[in-house]
Design a protein around this motif. Structure first.
Motif, PDB file in Angstrom:
ATOM      1  N   ILE A   1       0.838  -1.200   0.000  1.00 49.21           N
ATOM      2  CA  ILE A   1       0.000   0.000   0.000  1.00 49.21           C
ATOM      3  C   ILE A   1       0.870   1.246   0.000  1.00 49.21           C
ATOM      4  N   GLY A   2       0.531   2.200  -0.868  1.00 55.54           N
ATOM      5  CA  GLY A   2       1.204   3.490  -0.906  1.00 55.54           C
ATOM      6  C   GLY A   2       0.436   4.520  -0.094  1.00 55.54           C
ATOM      7  N   ARG A   3      -0.543   5.163  -0.724  1.00 60.14           N
ATOM      8  CA  ARG A   3      -1.391   6.144  -0.031  1.00 60.14           C
ATOM      9  C   ARG A   3      -2.770   5.544   0.179  1.00 60.14           C
ATOM     10  N   PHE A   4      -3.338   5.784   1.359  1.00 55.61           N
ATOM     11  CA  PHE A   4      -4.645   5.230   1.684  1.00 55.61           C
ATOM     12  C   PHE A   4      -5.313   6.126   2.707  1.00 55.61           C
ATOM     13  N   TRP A   5      -6.613   5.927   2.887  1.00 59.04           N
ATOM     14  CA  TRP A   5      -7.369   6.560   3.965  1.00 59.04           C
ATOM     15  C   TRP A   5      -7.981   5.470   4.826  1.00 59.04           C
ATOM     16  N   LEU A   6      -8.094   5.760   6.123  1.00 57.30           N
ATOM     17  CA  LEU A   6      -8.740   4.849   7.059  1.00 57.30           C
ATOM     18  C   LEU A   6     -10.088   5.437   7.451  1.00 57.30           C
ATOM     19  N   LEU A   7     -11.151   4.644   7.279  1.00 53.67           N
ATOM     20  CA  LEU A   7     -12.501   5.077   7.611  1.00 53.67           C
ATOM     21  C   LEU A   7     -13.040   4.219   8.750  1.00 53.67           C
ATOM     22  N   PHE A   8     -13.943   4.797   9.528  1.00 52.43           N
ATOM     23  CA  PHE A   8     -14.486   4.102  10.691  1.00 52.43           C
ATOM     24  C   PHE A   8     -16.010   4.152  10.671  1.00 52.43           C
ATOM     25  N   THR A   9     -16.634   3.041  11.085  1.00 52.29           N
ATOM     26  CA  THR A   9     -18.061   3.016  11.358  1.00 52.29           C
ATOM     27  C   THR A   9     -18.309   1.882  12.348  1.00 52.29           C
ATOM     28  N   LYS A  10     -19.559   1.608  12.649  1.00 53.82           N
ATOM     29  CA  LYS A  10     -19.891   0.551  13.596  1.00 53.82           C
ATOM     30  C   LYS A  10     -20.986  -0.325  13.031  1.00 53.82           C
ATOM     31  N   PHE A  11     -20.993  -1.579  13.430  1.00 51.83           N
ATOM     32  CA  PHE A  11     -22.109  -2.445  13.102  1.00 51.83           C
ATOM     33  C   PHE A  11     -23.382  -1.850  13.697  1.00 51.83           C
ATOM     34  N   GLY A  12     -24.464  -1.955  12.927  1.00 49.16           N
ATOM     35  CA  GLY A  12     -25.740  -1.438  13.401  1.00 49.16           C
ATOM     36  C   GLY A  12     -26.052  -0.052  12.914  1.00 49.16           C
ATOM     37  N   LEU A  13     -25.099   0.606  12.245  1.00 46.18           N
ATOM     38  CA  LEU A  13     -25.332   1.953  11.727  1.00 46.18           C
ATOM     39  C   LEU A  13     -25.540   1.897  10.225  1.00 46.18           C
ATOM     40  N   PRO A  14     -26.384   2.762   9.682  1.00 47.23           N
ATOM     41  CA  PRO A  14     -26.524   2.838   8.211  1.00 47.23           C
ATOM     42  C   PRO A  14     -25.199   3.208   7.566  1.00 47.23           C
TER      43      PRO A  14
ATOM     44  N   GLU B   1     -24.224   5.597   5.740  1.00 48.01           N
ATOM     45  CA  GLU B   1     -23.789   6.988   5.726  1.00 48.01           C
ATOM     46  C   GLU B   1     -23.117   7.424   7.020  1.00 48.01           C
ATOM     47  N   PHE B   2     -23.259   6.636   8.079  1.00 52.97           N
ATOM     48  CA  PHE B   2     -22.650   7.008   9.344  1.00 52.97           C
ATOM     49  C   PHE B   2     -21.222   6.472   9.389  1.00 52.97           C
ATOM     50  N   ASP B   3     -20.316   7.215   8.781  1.00 57.97           N
ATOM     51  CA  ASP B   3     -18.917   6.847   8.832  1.00 57.97           C
ATOM     52  C   ASP B   3     -18.091   8.098   9.078  1.00 57.97           C
ATOM     53  N   LEU B   4     -16.833   7.888   9.385  1.00 61.64           N
ATOM     54  CA  LEU B   4     -15.935   8.990   9.727  1.00 61.64           C
ATOM     55  C   LEU B   4     -14.570   8.695   9.139  1.00 61.64           C
ATOM     56  N   VAL B   5     -13.989   9.678   8.487  1.00 65.35           N
ATOM     57  CA  VAL B   5     -12.662   9.511   7.929  1.00 65.35           C
ATOM     58  C   VAL B   5     -11.646   9.875   9.010  1.00 65.35           C
ATOM     59  N   LEU B   6     -10.737   8.960   9.288  1.00 69.69           N
ATOM     60  CA  LEU B   6      -9.725   9.160  10.330  1.00 69.69           C
ATOM     61  C   LEU B   6      -8.435   9.645   9.685  1.00 69.69           C
ATOM     62  N   GLU B   7      -8.526  10.789   9.006  1.00 66.72           N
ATOM     63  CA  GLU B   7      -7.383  11.392   8.335  1.00 66.72           C
ATOM     64  C   GLU B   7      -7.342  12.871   8.673  1.00 66.72           C
ATOM     65  N   GLU B   8      -6.211  13.320   9.207  1.00 65.98           N
ATOM     66  CA  GLU B   8      -6.101  14.725   9.589  1.00 65.98           C
ATOM     67  C   GLU B   8      -6.173  15.644   8.378  1.00 65.98           C
ATOM     68  N   MET B   9      -5.794  15.126   7.218  1.00 68.21           N
ATOM     69  CA  MET B   9      -5.892  15.911   5.998  1.00 68.21           C
ATOM     70  C   MET B   9      -7.337  16.349   5.730  1.00 68.21           C
ATOM     71  N   ALA B  10      -8.300  15.479   6.108  1.00 67.18           N
ATOM     72  CA  ALA B  10      -9.707  15.764   5.843  1.00 67.18           C
ATOM     73  C   ALA B  10     -10.426  16.342   7.056  1.00 67.18           C
ATOM     74  N   VAL B  11     -10.127  15.818   8.236  1.00 66.85           N
ATOM     75  CA  VAL B  11     -10.804  16.245   9.461  1.00 66.85           C
ATOM     76  C   VAL B  11      -9.764  16.343  10.570  1.00 66.85           C
TER      77      VAL B  11
END
Length: 1127
Positions: free
Chosen positions: A631-644, A646-656
């Motif tokens: 892997i070169g460049r990637f983003w890590l995203l987070f969500t939970k079981f039980g959520l639709p 659209e309920f996700d969060l990008v764990l990248e300081e570049m974005a948030v």
């Protein structure tokens, strides 16, 4: 003597025996009659219809009116149609409407070659190839024919690559064999920057040069290392076409191409090697034998036929190679080998077999034994085919129109369903389900594992990563059981032992889950036909995948013959074994988008960076093993079981920002936050803040690039959509195809209102391939209409699309107790709003614009400082997003892209300052524009006063000042294309604020720390005020309706005027005509105002006091524009 008919040639001649013969389709017992020809007047009318299909059909039918001048004229006009489908129809019709070389059609088409539209030029050139005479035709050499030659030669240097390619194809089609002029033109185009043009040049050379031309092979051979795979393929095919039989130089080139990274090139090289190599060429045979191990089926099949071609009849080693692969999992490979076996058997039976290098008796005995084994395999193949016909009579039926409401029971305590059935926990409980096995490559985010657990349902998954014909879902080609089958059997047995029922589910409940469910029952001794009979009554549309059908039949055959498939190897057994996690770790689900889902163990208490490193290593281990990539460049995203979804969060300081990530993990997802070990306050929450993770967490690794020899290359994955399978990428797949984005400031998630897939090209210069989108929710991908992608603009580095976004604002049912942060900004975006999504053309550009100091970093800074942009003079940046793109030339290839999102406003739309200046200075002549456009421009010019000019200039300079307030150092005018103008021509908006990586004033810096050597100037925006700003002012004051050349000539006259008074008189005359009415000549106040404007403009133009330094600094420029006199 060796027989003249070889094994390979027999297989090639009888290859059609194994193909599916398609007969004509009849309805109601009779063939479809010919449609009567429509009247010409009706067709002429419809050829200009607003609807594309109507125009296309009309144009196609006009070709049936032979030698009709009106039809020829209409077809010539249709060659310039805005739609490619209509152009193609016109091209075909033009070749039918008159004889080859007809003067009328040739002249009409020749006029279109000089069109300003590149699509029209391409269509015209292609048509010329069809309607003009080839070499030796009676019309060759005429004056009109020479005009055609000249026009085609001119197009070889066209600025558009599509025109150059069409010109090369046309020139080659018209040329005589070994035509020196055409060959020389093709040689020059071998160095063209576009791959498709180089491909056409290679094909032209191969078609024209004499057989055995070593010189031509030397011209083409460097292209075997071309970066474009179609060029490499064309090169290897051309080498085989030119070379003589047995040419060792050509053979070595083809053997090296067999190791190409692209299967398309490897397949072509394998075919070419079989053509060029001599009979029993040992080195070539060895290479073809190695190609039998290729991981792609088509090169393997080509190698099989190549061996048959070069070995001849009775070759012992060739037969052994075939025998060893008759069990191959790929049906095409087995089919080719079966043909080889049948061919060898027939010839040996006739007593003509011969084995080189062996005694006739022993050699024939060995061949007979080998062929006896091959015959057994052929008979077994016939048995399998018979079972498949029985299977297809019971299942694999068309998908029913009825709603698939509930899972179907296909065996004792065993149900098969789709992803929606898996989320209906209440119904699963009523069925007595105690275990659910996910057979698809990803999990379901909306699947609430807490609800599963509270109802006593065990969740498990096995990563059947592909639903295609060659995927080994049950066993590999060596007969070893797959992990999928072992997992499914073990899970079913354990749940049934506890007294519960089991649900196997995938995306549609059609192929993956059904195959594993039926296979588990076969392993328990239940006949396949009995299981399929049960399935036929409750779920007859299952098992559409013919590869999975074959594996089920093979599994039963092996079980019946007591040749049970071997158990997994020790390595696989260790991977299947459940490893006890330490109490300090928790198992979570990790999705590597586009590839697979896997389990990963992460620390229960850890920072985001620690979890990122663990998951990256887990994904890298999979990627190294499966694809030999990292892997070169990637983003890590987070969500939970039980959520639709659209309920996700990008764990990248570049974005948030990290602080926002931590806050949303706590408020939106309910995770516990552990403060750092040192004495920290809430304000100090950041990268060292520890989070308490749990088993409901789901992570996604979205890969943008992979490293190959330390070089970033795009991460490409494949997805194949087949007729009859509901698992389309856009709608019925776990892979999220909505554009996902997050607010820079609040971290709130937005998504496109519809699934959307953009198009891209391997060649960043082929910008037309980036123009399409697909939003067909319930259909497979459609990239058939160029320009359908809502394009707002296109520059040298990126394209901008208009996309409707929808905010995630309502709490889903399972998490009503959680609080959501709403978007807080002065812009007050609605729940749905239009965004301008910017996509770079190349991976290098995308990686560059993602840097902190480049465009994404500057955009984030502007978003965070939104209070300084209340007037909206700067483009309002929302955030970064992830989108999916498909290769426009191969719709089975996909990649992920980062896109920059800004707010789209209809008032500004895509009306740039350059477009405004073109309209403002346009000289209106009768017939140049449509009446509506001419009226709009005339009204704009008439109503544009000095006050409007001043307002526009002030708005532009205020935008520059706002950039300095936000700490941005640079702005690129880009020939006025990076400034938008409102429809009322009063407001400016600055876009594309990358500043050449000059995102902010650096700290520490010489300016802030001071310098002993020189007095430093005040830091201000680095923008070329001395060049483009004076041009804008000059055109606003002098260019209204006069054209830009007039302004240039006037300024030159003013500068060369002998005295200042004569120069001012020139200015006075133009300003008076532009902004003062004829009646104002008698108005003293108007004349006084005119004199002030002339004095101001003259001082500005000649840089006379007080405006000697007005272009040195933004604030000096603002003072100068402030003094523009208005009445």
């Amino acid at each position: 003597m060796r027989p003249e008919v070889t094994l390979g040639s027999f297989a090639r001649k009888h290859h059609s025996l194994a193909t599916v013969q398609r007969g004509s389709r009849h309805f109601c017992g009779e063939s479809k009659g010919k449609r009567p020809l429509r009247p010409k007047e009706e067709l002429l009318r419809d050829s200009t219809h607003h609807d594309v299909p109507v125009r296309r059909k009309a144009v196609k039918d006009l070709g049936k009116y032979r030698d009709d001048n009106a039809a020829i004229a209409a077809l010539a006009k249709a060659l310039g149609d805005e739609d490619v489908a209509v152009q193609l129809a016109a091209q075909g019709a033009m070749s039918k409407v008159a004889d080859i070389g007809d003067e009328r059609t040739v002249k009409a088409t020749l006029e279109r070659v000089s069109s300003t539209c590149e699509w029209t030029r391409i269509a015209a050139l292609s048509t010329l190839a069809d309607i003009t005479g080839k070499h030796g035709h009676a019309t060759r050499g005429t004056s009109l024919d020479l005009e055609v030659d000249a026009a085609v030669r001119k197009c070889l240097k066209d600025e558009d690559w599509g025109v150059r390619r069409a010109a090369m194809d046309t020139m080659a089609a018209r040329a005589a064999p070994n035509c020196a002029e055409t060959v020389e033109a093709a040689k020059q185009l071998l160095e063209d920057q576009m791959g498709t043009v180089r491909e056409s040049a290679i094909k032209a050379i191969a078609a024209l040069v004499p057989k055995g031309s070593r010189e031509a092979i030397d011209w083409i051979s460097p292209r075997l290392d071309d970066w474009h795979e179609s060029v490499r393929r064309a090169s290897v095919v051309a080498v085989a076409k030119i070379a003589d039989k047995g040419d060792q130089h050509a053979i070595e080139l083809e053997k090296s191409a067999c190791d190409d990274r692209s299967w398309i090139v490897r397949k072509a090289a394998t075919d070419s090697l079989a053509v060029t190599a001599s009979l029993n060429d040992l080195a070539s045979l060895r290479k073809l034998a190695r190609m039998l191990e290729d991981f792609d089926p088509l090169p393997r099949m080509a190698a099989i036929y190549g061996l048959a071609e070069l070995c001849g009849v009775g070759h012992r080693k060739a037969i052994k190679l075939a025998e060893a692969r008759l069990e191959h999992r790929d049906p095409g490979t087995r089919q080719a080998l079966a043909l080889m076996s049948v061919c060898g058997l027939r010839i040996a039976a006739n007593g003509t077999a011969n084995c080189a290098g062996h005694g006739s008796g022993d050699g024939l005995l060995e061949i007979s034994e080998a062929l006896g084994t091959a015959v057994w395999h052929v008979r077994r193949h016939e048995y399998v085919e018979g079972q498949l016909r029985t299977l297809r009579g019971l299942v694999a039926q068309p998908i029913a129109d009825t709603v698939d409401a509930h899972p179907a029971q296909v065996g004792e305590g065993l149900f098969v369903g789709n992803k929606k059935h898996a989320t209906d926990v209440e119904h699963l409980v009523s069925l007595g389900v105690k275990g659910a096995l996910n057979c698809a490559p990803t999990g379901i985010s909306s699947l609430n594992l807490d609800v599963y657990s509270s109802n006593g349902i065990t969740y498990e998954y096995t990563n059947v990563s592909q639903d295609n014909h060659s995927y080994p879902i049950l066993h590999d080609r060596y007969g070893q059981r797959s992990e999928h089958l072992e997992t499914a059997k073990h899970f079913y047995d354990s749940i049934r032992k506890s007294g519960g029922n089991v649900l196997f589910f995938c995306v549609a409940g059609q192929n993956r889950s059904a195959t594993l469910a039926i296979a588990v029952q076969i392993l328990h001794g239940i006949p396949l036909q009995e299981v399929l009979t049960t399935c036929a009554s409750c779920r007859p549309w299952i098992l559409e995948n013919v590869g999975f059908q074959r594996q089920l039949v093979e599994l039963e055959a092996l079980e019946r013959s007591r040749q049970a498939l071997p158990a997994p190897s020790e390595v696989k057994r260790r991977r299947l074994a459940e490893q006890a996690l330490s109490p300090h770790h928790v198992e979570v689900e990790l999705l590597v988008s586009g590839l697979a889902t896997m389990a990963a163990a992460i620390p229960v208490v850890a920072t985001i960076d620690t979890v990122r490193a663990v998951l990256l290593e887990r994904a890298n281990a999979y990627l190294r093993f499966e694809r030999h990539e990292e892997i070169g460049r990637f983003w890590l995203l987070f969500t939970k079981f039980g959520l639709p979804p659209e309920f996700d969060l990008v764990l990248e300081e570049m974005a948030v920002e990290v602080k926002v990530q931590i806050a949303r993990l706590q408020t939106t997802f309910g995770l516990d936050i552990v403060k750092p070990t040192h004495d920290a306050t809430d304000a100090e929450v950041g990268a060292d803040t520890v989070v308490r993770w749990n088993s409901s967490c789901r992570f996604e690794v979205c890969i943008f690039s992979v490293l190959k020899d330390s070089v970033h290359e795009p991460f490409i994955f494949r997805h194949q959509e087949r007729p009859g399978a509901p698992g389309t990428l856009l709608a019925e797949n776990f892979l999220d195809t909505n554009l996902r984005s997050w607010d820079f400031a609040s971290g709130e998630a937005f998504r496109s209102t519809e699934p959307i897939v953009f198009s891209y090209s391997d060649d960043p210069r082929s910008k037309r391939d980036f123009m399409n989108i697909s939003t067909s929710k319930y259909e497979r991908q459609q990239f058939s209409h160029p320009g359908e992608g809502g394009i707002l603009g296109m520059g040298g580095n990126a394209i901008v699309h208009r996309v409707e976004l929808e905010a995630v604002e309502k709490d889903p049912h399972p998490v009503k107790h959680l609080k959501l942060r709403r978007l807080s900004s002065e812009h007050n975006l609605d729940r749905r709003w239009d965004a301008a999504a910017k996509r770079p053309f190349s991976l290098a550009k995308m990686l560059a614009f993602m840097e902190q100091k480049s465009e994404a970093g500057v955009a984030k800074r502007l978003r965070m400082a939104g209070a300084l942009n209340k007037q909206g003079r700067l483009l309002y940046f929302y955030g970064l997003g992830i989108t999916l793109a498909s290769n426009n030339n191969n719709h089975e290839e996909y990649k992920f892209e980062v896109t920059l999102l800004s707010q789209y406003q209809e008032d500004f739309s895509s009306y740039t300052l350059k477009q405004f200046m073109d309209d403002y200075t346009k000289v209106l002549t009768q017939g140049d524009l449509c009446p509506e456009e001419e009226h709009r421009i005339k009204q704009m010019q008439r109503k544009f006063t000095l006050i409007k000019a001043k307002v526009l200039l002030v708005s532009l300079l205020n935008g520059f000042r706002d950039l300095t307030l936000m700490g941005v150092q640079a702005f690129d005018f880009n020939h006025m294309n990076n400034v938008l103008i409102s429809r009322d021509c009063r407001k400016c908006r600055l876009i594309d604020i990358d500043g050449n990586s000059k995102g902010s004033i650096q700290f520490p810096s010489t300016y802030i720390q001071g310098s002993d050597r020189e007095e430093l100037a005040k830091p201000a925006l680095d923008v070329d005020l001395s060049l483009l700003l004076p041009v804008v002012v000059q055109q606003l004051i002098c260019g209204k309706g006069r054209g830009m050349p007039f302004v240039t000539e006037l300024i030159s006259k003013v500068r060369r005027a002998p005295t200042d008074e004569k120069a001012k008189e020139l200015i006075r005359q133009i300003v008076q005509e532009n902004f003062f009415s004829a009646n104002s000549l008698d108005d003293e106040r108007a004349m006084k105002h005119l004199s002030k404007v002339v004095e101001w403009f003259f001082a500005l133009l000649m840089k006379r006091p007080p405006w000697t330094t007005w272009t040195n600094d933004i604030y000096d420029a603002m003072r100068c524009i402030d003094h523009l006199p208005i009445s």
